[in-house]
Write a protein that holds these residues in place. Structure first.
Motif, PDB file in Angstrom:
ATOM      1  N   PHE A  81      -9.789  10.243 -88.142  1.00  0.00           N
ATOM      2  CA  PHE A  81     -10.725  11.162 -87.480  1.00  0.00           C
ATOM      3  C   PHE A  81     -10.161  12.581 -87.488  1.00  0.00           C
ATOM      4  O   PHE A  81      -8.942  12.770 -87.550  1.00  0.00           O
ATOM      5  CB  PHE A  81     -11.017  10.699 -86.045  1.00  0.00           C
ATOM      6  N   ILE A  82     -11.071  13.539 -87.434  1.00  0.00           N
ATOM      7  CA  ILE A  82     -10.671  14.948 -87.326  1.00  0.00           C
ATOM      8  C   ILE A  82     -11.227  15.491 -86.022  1.00  0.00           C
ATOM      9  O   ILE A  82     -12.422  15.366 -85.745  1.00  0.00           O
ATOM     10  CB  ILE A  82     -11.238  15.809 -88.477  1.00  0.00           C
ATOM     11  N   ARG A  83     -10.375  16.094 -85.232  1.00  0.00           N
ATOM     12  CA  ARG A  83     -10.820  16.747 -84.006  1.00  0.00           C
ATOM     13  C   ARG A  83     -10.297  18.172 -84.014  1.00  0.00           C
ATOM     14  O   ARG A  83      -9.075  18.399 -83.941  1.00  0.00           O
ATOM     15  CB  ARG A  83     -10.293  15.988 -82.783  1.00  0.00           C
ATOM     16  N   ASN A  85     -10.766  22.069 -82.237  1.00  0.00           N
ATOM     17  CA  ASN A  85     -11.313  22.882 -81.153  1.00  0.00           C
ATOM     18  C   ASN A  85     -11.665  24.268 -81.645  1.00  0.00           C
ATOM     19  O   ASN A  85     -12.393  24.997 -80.994  1.00  0.00           O
ATOM     20  CB  ASN A  85     -10.301  22.999 -80.016  1.00  0.00           C
ATOM     21  N   CYS A 132      -7.943  10.439 -79.373  1.00  0.00           N
ATOM     22  CA  CYS A 132      -8.500  11.584 -78.642  1.00  0.00           C
ATOM     23  C   CYS A 132      -8.827  11.129 -77.219  1.00  0.00           C
ATOM     24  O   CYS A 132      -9.386  10.048 -77.021  1.00  0.00           O
ATOM     25  CB  CYS A 132      -9.751  12.085 -79.344  1.00  0.00           C
ATOM     26  N   ALA A 184      -0.532  27.556 -81.964  1.00  0.00           N
ATOM     27  CA  ALA A 184      -0.848  27.198 -83.338  1.00  0.00           C
ATOM     28  C   ALA A 184      -1.646  28.283 -84.046  1.00  0.00           C
ATOM     29  O   ALA A 184      -2.065  29.270 -83.430  1.00  0.00           O
ATOM     30  CB  ALA A 184      -1.619  25.883 -83.350  1.00  0.00           C
ATOM     31  N   ASP A 186      -4.605  28.081 -85.648  1.00  0.00           N
ATOM     32  CA  ASP A 186      -6.068  28.029 -85.797  1.00  0.00           C
ATOM     33  C   ASP A 186      -6.708  29.150 -84.975  1.00  0.00           C
ATOM     34  O   ASP A 186      -6.091  29.734 -84.084  1.00  0.00           O
ATOM     35  CB  ASP A 186      -6.645  26.644 -85.450  1.00  0.00           C
ATOM     36  N   ILE A 198      -6.774  26.091 -78.407  1.00  0.00           N
ATOM     37  CA  ILE A 198      -6.122  25.052 -77.600  1.00  0.00           C
ATOM     38  C   ILE A 198      -4.623  25.323 -77.623  1.00  0.00           C
ATOM     39  O   ILE A 198      -4.073  25.745 -78.644  1.00  0.00           O
ATOM     40  CB  ILE A 198      -6.472  23.634 -78.125  1.00  0.00           C
ATOM     41  N   HIS A 227      -5.284  17.991 -90.685  1.00  0.00           N
ATOM     42  CA  HIS A 227      -4.454  17.296 -89.695  1.00  0.00           C
ATOM     43  C   HIS A 227      -3.200  18.071 -89.318  1.00  0.00           C
ATOM     44  O   HIS A 227      -2.302  17.518 -88.679  1.00  0.00           O
ATOM     45  CB  HIS A 227      -4.123  15.891 -90.192  1.00  0.00           C
ATOM     46  N   ARG A 232       3.183  19.929 -87.499  1.00  0.00           N
ATOM     47  CA  ARG A 232       2.472  19.573 -86.269  1.00  0.00           C
ATOM     48  C   ARG A 232       3.384  18.815 -85.322  1.00  0.00           C
ATOM     49  O   ARG A 232       4.332  18.155 -85.737  1.00  0.00           O
ATOM     50  CB  ARG A 232       1.195  18.797 -86.575  1.00  0.00           C
ATOM     51  N   ALA A 240      -4.374  12.675 -77.905  1.00  0.00           N
ATOM     52  CA  ALA A 240      -3.961  13.333 -79.153  1.00  0.00           C
ATOM     53  C   ALA A 240      -4.016  14.862 -79.050  1.00  0.00           C
ATOM     54  O   ALA A 240      -3.423  15.557 -79.873  1.00  0.00           O
ATOM     55  CB  ALA A 240      -4.815  12.842 -80.316  1.00  0.00           C
ATOM     56  N   SER A 241      -4.697  15.374 -78.025  1.00  0.00           N
ATOM     57  CA  SER A 241      -4.743  16.831 -77.834  1.00  0.00           C
ATOM     58  C   SER A 241      -3.355  17.405 -77.568  1.00  0.00           C
ATOM     59  O   SER A 241      -3.128  18.601 -77.722  1.00  0.00           O
ATOM     60  CB  SER A 241      -5.674  17.179 -76.671  1.00  0.00           C
ATOM     61  N   SER A 243      -0.846  16.655 -79.337  1.00  0.00           N
ATOM     62  CA  SER A 243      -0.182  16.723 -80.642  1.00  0.00           C
ATOM     63  C   SER A 243      -0.726  17.915 -81.431  1.00  0.00           C
ATOM     64  O   SER A 243      -1.653  17.780 -82.231  1.00  0.00           O
ATOM     65  CB  SER A 243      -0.403  15.411 -81.408  1.00  0.00           C
ATOM     66  N   LYS A 245      -1.636  20.806 -83.901  1.00  0.00           N
ATOM     67  CA  LYS A 245      -1.655  20.948 -85.362  1.00  0.00           C
ATOM     68  C   LYS A 245      -1.326  22.401 -85.710  1.00  0.00           C
ATOM     69  O   LYS A 245      -1.517  23.285 -84.900  1.00  0.00           O
ATOM     70  CB  LYS A 245      -3.047  20.587 -85.894  1.00  0.00           C
ATOM     71  N   TRP A 246      -0.864  22.644 -86.920  1.00  0.00           N
ATOM     72  CA  TRP A 246      -0.584  23.998 -87.439  1.00  0.00           C
ATOM     73  C   TRP A 246       0.306  24.796 -86.478  1.00  0.00           C
ATOM     74  O   TRP A 246       0.098  25.989 -86.239  1.00  0.00           O
ATOM     75  CB  TRP A 246      -1.888  24.791 -87.675  1.00  0.00           C
ATOM     76  N   TYR A 267      -9.064  17.790 -70.419  1.00  0.00           N
ATOM     77  CA  TYR A 267      -8.012  16.755 -70.508  1.00  0.00           C
ATOM     78  C   TYR A 267      -7.414  16.433 -69.139  1.00  0.00           C
ATOM     79  O   TYR A 267      -6.253  16.091 -69.014  1.00  0.00           O
ATOM     80  CB  TYR A 267      -6.940  17.150 -71.530  1.00  0.00           C
TER      81      TYR A 267
HETATM   82  N1  LIG Z   1      -3.894  23.571 -83.155  1.00  0.00           N
HETATM   83  C1  LIG Z   1      -4.684  22.550 -82.780  1.00  0.00           C
HETATM   84  N2  LIG Z   1      -4.123  21.370 -82.500  1.00  0.00           N
HETATM   85  C2  LIG Z   1      -4.899  20.328 -82.129  1.00  0.00           C
HETATM   86  C3  LIG Z   1      -6.301  20.470 -81.974  1.00  0.00           C
HETATM   87  C4  LIG Z   1      -6.874  21.740 -82.295  1.00  0.00           C
HETATM   88  O1  LIG Z   1      -8.075  21.952 -82.216  1.00  0.00           O
HETATM   89  N3  LIG Z   1      -6.026  22.748 -82.686  1.00  0.00           N
HETATM   90  N4  LIG Z   1      -7.051  19.412 -81.511  1.00  0.00           N
HETATM   91  C5  LIG Z   1      -6.327  18.431 -80.705  1.00  0.00           C
HETATM   92  C6  LIG Z   1      -7.119  17.274 -80.363  1.00  0.00           C
HETATM   93  S1  LIG Z   1      -8.185  17.436 -79.061  1.00  0.00           S
HETATM   94  C7  LIG Z   1      -6.944  16.077 -81.002  1.00  0.00           C
HETATM   95  S2  LIG Z   1      -7.784  14.683 -80.495  1.00  0.00           S
HETATM   96  C8  LIG Z   1      -6.033  15.953 -82.150  1.00  0.00           C
HETATM   97  C9  LIG Z   1      -6.755  15.425 -83.369  1.00  0.00           C
HETATM   98  O2  LIG Z   1      -5.893  15.252 -84.434  1.00  0.00           O
HETATM   99  P1  LIG Z   1      -6.461  14.971 -85.885  1.00  0.00           P
HETATM  100  O3  LIG Z   1      -7.572  15.943 -86.167  1.00  0.00           O
HETATM  101  O4  LIG Z   1      -5.304  15.116 -86.811  1.00  0.00           O
HETATM  102  O5  LIG Z   1      -6.976  13.549 -85.883  1.00  0.00           O
HETATM  103  O6  LIG Z   1      -5.421  17.177 -82.514  1.00  0.00           O
HETATM  104  C10 LIG Z   1      -5.047  17.996 -81.408  1.00  0.00           C
HETATM  105  N5  LIG Z   1      -4.302  19.130 -81.877  1.00  0.00           N
END
Ligand SMILES: Nc1nc2c(c(=O)[nH]1)N[C@H]1C(S)=C(S)[C@@H](COP(=O)(O)O)O[C@H]1N2
Ligand SMILES: [Mo]
Length: 406
Positions: A81-83, A85, A132, A184, A186, A198, A227, A232, A240-241, A243, A245-246, A267
């Motif tokens: 899945f991709i989530r 924000n 998530c 991050a 984004d 986020i 991802h 990350r 998972a929020s 964790s 990303k970027w 959350y």
């Molecule tokens: N920089 C950043 N990290 C983020 C997010 C985001 O929007 N931006 N979304 C978070 C949320 S709410 C979730 S559920 C997970 C989703 O990870 P995935 O897209 O790799 O499955 O990343 C988290 N890390």
């Protein structure tokens, strides 16, 4: 006779601005025409996802799996899945990517390049469950705003990176450290560079666990862009929020991190159960930490038909946040009686566990097969909905599939 209508001058101007180029024969474009250049790219191709993945939103991109797509023991990218924000970063400069460590509770600020991180610290790989916090949101009543996840916002890939605790040790952390928060690359949906989409984090105890990684590989390859490429945070078992990303900065805080989506209803859930729809005071909301026990039947696909007299082999995964799953049971009589499934140990701490069972049905007809997991503290999944909360988090209700015999 009706005259053909053309787009207005102002629409044409805004189209040109969006495309970043003059539309040369723009005057002859009919009204309500869809320019190819302004259409969304195919998200399945764009993110290398399977066609059966379900897109919940395109601004920002959010996509979930279906139960039968999650049958792999280790989730491949195509079913993950991709989530998002915010807006996925563009033009990532890996060569010059750095991560800075700052905050009240570092002895000294320190910045590492990607190659420094990789060469200076020992690398570790773990299979880690990421779910998530809003997975299952679509079932709550009154409904909760946000992506209407059904059951597919969970994954368990293998992540490789360095331990956050090893890096924090290298930097030197003050005794008053309470929390870490990520930042991050984004972009906020408003495109305002001062706003972060986020910026969440985890308490120090979680940051210092062996399995909490600053990861640069997923399933043995560079992390896919969606991802978190190239770096990350991975905090398995937490929503998972946590964790990020970027990531390009981690702040070590002397208080609970107060970045975007750490406060209000984001959350956070009522510390004590409330009635559906009830207003909850801010001080009565608690940050979600370990995710609740849950399971998913990944084979067969719901709606399967089997021959009379045959037994049905079901399988799936179960996970319980920071805890281990102790047992998984199944029921074919709407929960009146439960039988044990075979349950495997996790590959490592915080990885989901695989269960299976061979089911005999007493006669031809329609059945529902339910699965229910119980964690090491004796907590089980509710059959229907757990406690309502304003944003529709933590729905760990039992999963079920329909089966026809005969
Ligand atoms: N920089 C950043 N990290 C983020 C997010 C985001 O929007 N931006 N979304 C978070 C949320 S709410 C979730 S559920 C997970 C989703 O990870 P995935 O897209 O790799 O499955 O990343 C988290 N890390
Ligand atoms: Mo999430």
């Amino acid at each position: 006779m009706q005259r053909r209508k053309f787009i207005t001058k102002s629409t044409l101007a805004s189209f040109s601005a969006l495309l970043g180029a003059e539309i040369v024969f723009g005057k002859t474009i009919p009204e309500n025409y869809n320019l190819i250049g302004l259409q969304d790219p195919d998200p399945f191709k764009l993110f290398s996802k399977n066609k059966e993945m379900v897109v919940l939103n395109n601004k920002p991109w959010n996509m979930e799996a279906q139960a039968h797509l999650l049958d792999d023991k280790i989730t491949p990218n195509e079913f993950m899945f991709i989530r998002n924000n915010g807006i996925i970063p563009e033009n990532i400069d890996v060569e010059n990517w750095t991560i800075e460590f700052d905050g009240e509770s570092v002895k000294q600020k320190k910045t590492y390049s990607l190659s420094e991180l990789k060469s200076k610290f020992k690398q570790h790989s773990y299979q880690l469950t990421l779910e998530c916090g809003g997975n299952g949101r679509s079932e709550f009543d009154p409904p909760a705003k946000g992506n209407q996840w059904t059951i597919g916002a969970v994954s368990c890939a293998t992540w490789t990176g360095v331990r956050l605790k090893d890096v924090l040790e290298d930097i030197g952390i003050k005794d008053d450290a309470v929390y870490i928060g990520y930042h991050a690359a984004d972009t906020h949906l408003s495109k305002d560079p001062k706003k972060e989409p986020i910026s969440r984090g985890v308490p120090m105890a979680k940051a210092l666990q062996d399995e909490t990684l600053i990861a640069f590989k997923m399933n043995g390859k560079d992390i896919p862009l969606a991802h978190g490429y190239p770096l990350r945070l991975i905090a398995g078992g937490f929503p998972a929020s946590a964790s990020g990303k970027w990531i390009n900065r981690i702040s070590v805080r002397n208080k609970v991190h107060d970045g975007a989506k750490m406060t209000g209803t984001a959350y956070r859930v009522p510390c004590k159960p409330v009635a559906p729809g009830e207003k909850v005071k801010d001080e009565d909301m608690c940050i979600i930490e370990s995710m609740p026990v849950k399971s998913l039947i990944t084979y067969p696909k719901t709606g399967a038909i089997i021959k009379k007299g045959n037994s049905l082999n079901i399988r799936g995964h179960a996970w319980a946040g920071e805890l281990e799953v102790e047992r998984v049971s199944y029921s074919i009589d709407f929960g009146s009686t439960w039988q044990s499934c075979e349950l495997k140990a996790p590959r490592n701490r915080l990885a989901w566990q695989h269960f299976s069972a061979a089911i005999q049905f007493p006669q031809e007809g329609y059945y529902e097969v339910w699965a229910k997991a119980t964690d090491a503290q004796g907590e089980s999944q509710p059959m229907l909905l757990p406690g309502w909360n304003p944003k529709g988090y933590l729905n760990n209700a039992c999963h079920r599939i329909a089966i026809k015999v005969g």
